[in-house]
Write an enzyme that holds these catalytic residues in place. Sequence first.
Site, mmCIF file in Angstrom:
data_model
loop_
_atom_site.group_PDB
_atom_site.id
_atom_site.type_symbol
_atom_site.label_atom_id
_atom_site.label_comp_id
_atom_site.label_asym_id
_atom_site.label_seq_id
_atom_site.Cartn_x
_atom_site.Cartn_y
_atom_site.Cartn_z
ATOM 1 N N TYR A 121 10.173 27.590 22.748
ATOM 2 C CA TYR A 121 9.155 26.902 21.897
ATOM 3 C C TYR A 121 7.736 27.071 22.976
ATOM 4 C CZ TYR A 121 7.132 23.422 19.004
ATOM 5 O OH TYR A 121 6.211 22.725 17.956
ATOM 6 N N TYR A 157 2.388 29.123 14.080
ATOM 7 C CA TYR A 157 2.905 27.790 14.684
ATOM 8 C C TYR A 157 3.580 27.070 13.385
ATOM 9 C CZ TYR A 157 2.386 23.028 16.172
ATOM 10 O OH TYR A 157 2.562 21.622 16.528
#
Length: 388
Positions: free
Chosen positions: A297, A341
Site C-alpha cells: 500500500y 487510488y
Amino acid sequence: MSVRAGDRVGGAAAIVGIGATEFSKDSGRSELTLAVEAVRAALADAGLTPADVDGLVTFTMDTSPEITVAQAAGIGELSFFSRVHYGGGAACATVQQAALAVAGGVADVVVCYRAFNERSGRRFGAGVTHREPSAEGVALGWVLPFGLLTPASWVAMAAQRYLHVHGLTPEAFGHVAVTGRRYAATNPAAYFHGRPITPADHAASRWIVEPLRLLDCCQETDGGQALVVTSVERARDLPHRPAVITAAAQGAGRAQEQMTGYYRDDLTGLPEMNVVARQLWRTSGLTPGDIDVGILYDHFTPFVLMQLEEFGFCAPGEAAAFVAGERLPLNTHGGQLGEAYLHGMNGIAEAVRQVRGTAVNQVPGAGHVLVTAGTGVPTSGLILTADG
C-alpha cells in the site's frame, strides 16, 4: 487467528473474479453506479451471476450500502454483509471477512467492493475541515491545532524521524515513486500510463509537507473495484485459475491511533503492520524469500519502506537500497502512486492477475504474492497463492 497462533481459514477460499471501472479524475456518475459496474464486471469475470451472490463486504466511509448495491446489481437474498473500519487499512480485511464467511459456511459467494468519487467529490487529501466530537477524534485534537490537518502532514512527522534515525535524505523515498511510475507507464489502465519519472523528477517536485514531495503522495481517483470470493472447491470449476487466500490478517498495535501515533516508542516503523506480518508468516509457513511479488500500500512512499522492513525483507533503514536494487517486483500495476487510488482494492486485483499469469507487467512464475492495506491505521494483509 490470534496474535499468538495461526488460523484454520488459510487455503479454504479463493478470489475468482475481479472487475473495475475506468480510473479517472471525474467519473461523471454516482458512486453507487461505480460500485454496481465494478460488481457486475467482477461477477462476469468469475463466470457467475448476481443470483449466485449471498454476501457483500465493503469499507466504512463507503456511501453505497450493501443492501443498496445488492438491489441495484440484481443480487437477491443476503446471508452475510459486513463493512470494515479504518479507511485504506480495511482493503485486505474485506477479503479476510469474505474468506471467513465462506470457510464457516455462512455464505457461498461473497463480493468485496469499494467505489468512490475521491477526486471529483470528497477529497481525502483536503484534510480535516470539520469533525463531530467523538472518542475516536480525541487523538486528532492533540495535533490539529498545530497545523497537522492532512494525511500528508501526519505521515511527514514519522517520515522525518525515519530519515533522521537512519541518516538518509528525502531522495530515499524517490526509489518507491520511480518504481511505481515505471510500472504504471506500461499499464494501459493506469492514470499515469506512458508517463514514467526519474529520480531527478522526484527531487524536483514541489514540497507538500517536508520531507514529502508531490511525487511521494498518492493520487486522488474516481472509480470502483470489486472482487469475488468463494470456496477453493467451487473455484476450480470456474473460468480462471483461482488465487487461493493462503493467509489473511488484520493488525492493530499497542497504543494504536489513526495516522497520529506519535507517542509510541519508535516512530520509524509500523507496529500495526508488524502484527499483520507475524500472522501472515505464521499461518502461511512462508518467509520473505518465498514471495515473488509485493503489492504494498503506497499512499505515501515512506510507509512502503517501513513495510518492507516490518515484513523482514531487509533490515531497518535498508529498504531504500532494497527497492533501488529491484530485489522484489513491487507494485507491478503502478500502485496508488501510478495506477489509481482505490484504497488498495486495485492492488488486490493486481495480485490476482499476477497469480493468474495475466498481468500487464507479469512476473514469470509468480506463485506467492503479498498484498498489504493502508498503514498508520489499523491495517490488514493477504498472501495469495496460485492454485496447483
